[in-house]
Design a protein around this motif. Sequence first.
Motif, PDB file in Angstrom:
ATOM      1  N   TRP A  97     -64.019 -16.107  19.521  1.00  0.00           N
ATOM      2  CA  TRP A  97     -63.510 -14.900  18.866  1.00  0.00           C
ATOM      3  C   TRP A  97     -62.007 -14.993  18.630  1.00  0.00           C
ATOM      4  O   TRP A  97     -61.501 -14.545  17.602  1.00  0.00           O
ATOM      5  N   ILE A  98     -61.289 -15.588  19.574  1.00  0.00           N
ATOM      6  CA  ILE A  98     -59.843 -15.762  19.411  1.00  0.00           C
ATOM      7  C   ILE A  98     -59.555 -16.644  18.205  1.00  0.00           C
ATOM      8  O   ILE A  98     -58.740 -16.300  17.336  1.00  0.00           O
ATOM      9  N   VAL A  99     -60.205 -17.795  18.125  1.00  0.00           N
ATOM     10  CA  VAL A  99     -59.970 -18.731  17.016  1.00  0.00           C
ATOM     11  C   VAL A  99     -60.343 -18.089  15.680  1.00  0.00           C
ATOM     12  O   VAL A  99     -59.611 -18.230  14.690  1.00  0.00           O
ATOM     13  N   LEU A 100     -61.447 -17.368  15.643  1.00  0.00           N
ATOM     14  CA  LEU A 100     -61.852 -16.706  14.411  1.00  0.00           C
ATOM     15  C   LEU A 100     -60.803 -15.688  13.957  1.00  0.00           C
ATOM     16  O   LEU A 100     -60.382 -15.694  12.796  1.00  0.00           O
ATOM     17  N   GLY A 101     -60.369 -14.841  14.861  1.00  0.00           N
ATOM     18  CA  GLY A 101     -59.374 -13.829  14.505  1.00  0.00           C
ATOM     19  C   GLY A 101     -58.061 -14.423  14.055  1.00  0.00           C
ATOM     20  O   GLY A 101     -57.476 -14.011  13.045  1.00  0.00           O
ATOM     21  N   LYS A 102     -57.599 -15.414  14.776  1.00  0.00           N
ATOM     22  CA  LYS A 102     -56.316 -16.030  14.427  1.00  0.00           C
ATOM     23  C   LYS A 102     -56.421 -16.840  13.137  1.00  0.00           C
ATOM     24  O   LYS A 102     -55.508 -16.835  12.320  1.00  0.00           O
ATOM     25  N   LEU A 139     -61.810  -9.805  21.442  1.00  0.00           N
ATOM     26  CA  LEU A 139     -60.740 -10.792  21.276  1.00  0.00           C
ATOM     27  C   LEU A 139     -60.546 -11.201  19.822  1.00  0.00           C
ATOM     28  O   LEU A 139     -59.588 -11.901  19.503  1.00  0.00           O
ATOM     29  N   LEU A 140     -61.406 -10.742  18.928  1.00  0.00           N
ATOM     30  CA  LEU A 140     -61.168 -10.918  17.498  1.00  0.00           C
ATOM     31  C   LEU A 140     -59.831 -10.274  17.128  1.00  0.00           C
ATOM     32  O   LEU A 140     -59.167 -10.710  16.200  1.00  0.00           O
ATOM     33  N   LEU A 141     -59.419  -9.285  17.890  1.00  0.00           N
ATOM     34  CA  LEU A 141     -58.168  -8.572  17.626  1.00  0.00           C
ATOM     35  C   LEU A 141     -56.973  -9.158  18.380  1.00  0.00           C
ATOM     36  O   LEU A 141     -55.915  -8.532  18.425  1.00  0.00           O
TER      37      LEU A 141
END
Length: 136
Positions: A116-121, A87-89
């Motif tokens: 992972w979502i927050v980090l990627g975004k 979900l980093l992507l």
Amino acid sequence: MDAAWLGLGGLALSAFLSATILPGNSEIALGAFLYQWPDWWMMALLLATVANSLGSATSLYFGRLAPKKEISGRALVWLQRFGPSALLLSWIPLLGDALPLVAGWLRLPVLPCMAWIVLGKGLRYGVIVLGIKSLL
């Protein structure tokens, strides 16, 4: 009400919608906002990151509501192989919109998925903000 606050509201709405299957173009909204209020870059960065992450959280939730059936696809393969870290992507156009939905469908753990979502975004919007600031 100050125009900058209305601009932030528009940015938040655009960022939220951009993370779902609904149309939105948060990069343009972020650029337009920073063009008008360049000193508000930190607030814009945080708000875009949070709103876009909440949009993905909505997709994650809707994925959890779907009954489990056999499906196939690129997003499914990525998530089964890498788990929540895939979900980093989630910031990638089109593919990224499907990742949280499939992660919810697979019932992946919510907290690691959201981290992972927050980090990627956040990284994506950080790069955008730096690019825009270098042009202003």
